[in-house]
Design a protein around this motif. Structure first.
Motif, PDB file in Angstrom:
ATOM      1  N   LEU A   1      -5.977  56.961 157.111  1.00 26.54           N
ATOM      2  CA  LEU A   1      -5.982  58.408 157.664  1.00 26.54           C
ATOM      3  C   LEU A   1      -6.141  59.476 156.752  1.00 26.54           C
ATOM      4  O   LEU A   1      -6.900  60.328 156.695  1.00 26.54           O
ATOM      5  N   THR A   2      -5.391  59.217 155.463  1.00 31.60           N
ATOM      6  CA  THR A   2      -5.979  60.051 154.218  1.00 31.60           C
ATOM      7  C   THR A   2      -7.533  59.934 154.087  1.00 31.60           C
ATOM      8  O   THR A   2      -7.840  61.025 153.782  1.00 31.60           O
TER       9      THR A   2
ATOM     10  N   LEU B   1      -4.806  54.285 146.651  1.00 28.69           N
ATOM     11  CA  LEU B   1      -5.328  55.241 147.836  1.00 28.69           C
ATOM     12  C   LEU B   1      -6.369  56.014 147.160  1.00 28.69           C
ATOM     13  O   LEU B   1      -7.318  56.190 147.936  1.00 28.69           O
TER      14      LEU B   1
ATOM     15  N   ARG C   1       2.478  50.400 157.557  1.00 25.38           N
ATOM     16  CA  ARG C   1       2.773  51.952 157.722  1.00 25.38           C
ATOM     17  C   ARG C   1       2.054  52.582 156.545  1.00 25.38           C
ATOM     18  O   ARG C   1       1.250  53.574 156.643  1.00 25.38           O
ATOM     19  N   SER C   2       1.982  51.994 155.338  1.00 26.56           N
ATOM     20  CA  SER C   2       1.344  52.572 154.004  1.00 26.56           C
ATOM     21  C   SER C   2      -0.347  52.452 154.459  1.00 26.56           C
ATOM     22  O   SER C   2      -1.024  53.265 153.770  1.00 26.56           O
TER      23      SER C   2
ATOM     24  N   ARG D   1       6.264  52.921 148.446  1.00 26.26           N
ATOM     25  CA  ARG D   1       4.851  53.391 148.056  1.00 26.26           C
ATOM     26  C   ARG D   1       4.904  54.442 146.816  1.00 26.26           C
ATOM     27  O   ARG D   1       3.966  54.704 146.235  1.00 26.26           O
TER      28      ARG D   1
ATOM     29  N   ARG E   1      -1.924  52.465 157.269  1.00 28.74           N
ATOM     30  CA  ARG E   1      -2.152  53.596 158.035  1.00 28.74           C
ATOM     31  C   ARG E   1      -2.492  54.833 157.556  1.00 28.74           C
ATOM     32  O   ARG E   1      -3.368  55.507 157.737  1.00 28.74           O
ATOM     33  N   ARG E   2      -1.440  55.132 156.374  1.00 35.38           N
ATOM     34  CA  ARG E   2      -1.382  56.319 155.672  1.00 35.38           C
ATOM     35  C   ARG E   2      -2.903  56.424 155.111  1.00 35.38           C
ATOM     36  O   ARG E   2      -3.393  57.482 154.764  1.00 35.38           O
TER      37      ARG E   2
END
Length: 256
Positions: free
Chosen positions: A98-99, A35, A91-92, A26, A94-95
């Motif tokens: 959520l962000t 992101l 995992r990234s 990341r 999901r981050r």
């Protein structure tokens, strides 16, 4: 470990990831840009979706083309989700999900505070207050709908991409994108439309069905049409990300 176990045990790459699943770090140069783009798309979609849009009836069918003002933006969130999942892993993804919605909730709360602040008492100030209440007042419902739909749909989308990648490795990128896009958008749209229809002014079950059917078809078709671009961007990012290339070298595979 015995010699027999050595012969039968599956190969584990030096990175510790399952064979076939290669992801970048990341901290590399592209994750923050992706992101930021996803957060921006989700916030703008939440504002736009508070407006109901009607393009009239399909001639000879009586089917009304109903959507919302964020219809042209939201498929981009799934495209970005596909890119993040494929390049950086579940995992990234999901981050990022959520962000995006944490910032969207903060924006929605800020709108409510802005609306609650006393306006100028003149005619212009009161007219602006009324316009703000109409434009931003329902956004929290759209954010709630988006949170429920996007979490479910994007989680499913990310799960399909990551599971298929774990089995297929660098092969089958197009198949992953096709499979995940349809399932994720279907779940997302059904949940989103069920909650957000109140905010955009839908009052009948017939309108809800038209809104949902059109939403599913439009979003899935847009994502499918974007797959050549999405896959090209993913391949370019893989080639230019040094951590991804290092993981490929550790595993002994080539980029797709």
């Amino acid at each position: 470990m015995t010699a027999e176990q050595n012969r039968t045990a599956p190969a584990v790459p030096p990175s510790g990831r399952p064979a076939g699943a290669v992801y970048a770090d990341r901290g590399s140069s592209h994750f923050d840009i992706l992101l930021a783009a996803m957060v921006t798309v989700v916030i703008l979609s939440g504002i736009g979706a508070a407006k109901g849009v009607s393009f009239g009836d399909v001639p000879g069918t009586g089917f009304e083309i109903i959507t919302d003002g964020g219809f042209f933006l939201f498929p981009l969130a799934y495209v970005l989700g596909d890119i993040i999942t494929e390049l950086y892993g579940p995992r990234s993804a999901r981050r990022a999900i959520l962000t995006s919605f944490a910032v969207s909730i903060l924006a929605s709360l800020s709108y409510q505070v802005i609306i609650a602040l006393p306006p100028f008492p003149d005619e212009y100030g009161l007219a602006k207050q009324e316009a703000l209440e109409l434009a931003l007042g329902p956004v929290w419902i759209v954010v709630l709908a988006g949170l429920a739909g996007f979490l479910a749909g994007q989680t499913l989308n990310s799960l399909v991409v990551s599971r298929m990648k774990r089995r297929m490795g660098e092969r089958g990128l197009i198949a992953r994108l096709f499979t995940s896009s349809g399932l994720g958008e279907l779940v997302d749209t059904i949940i989103f439309c069920a909650i957000a229809s109140v905010a955009i002014g839908i009052t009948t079950f017939e309108q809800y069905v038209e809104y949902t059917v059109l939403g599913v078809l439009y979003k899935v078709l847009v994502q499918y049409a974007m797959i050549p671009v999405t896959s090209a961007v993913i391949r370019w990012l893989k080639r230019t990300d040094p951590t991804y290339q290092r993981r490929l070298a550790e595993q002994g595979t080539g980029a797709s």
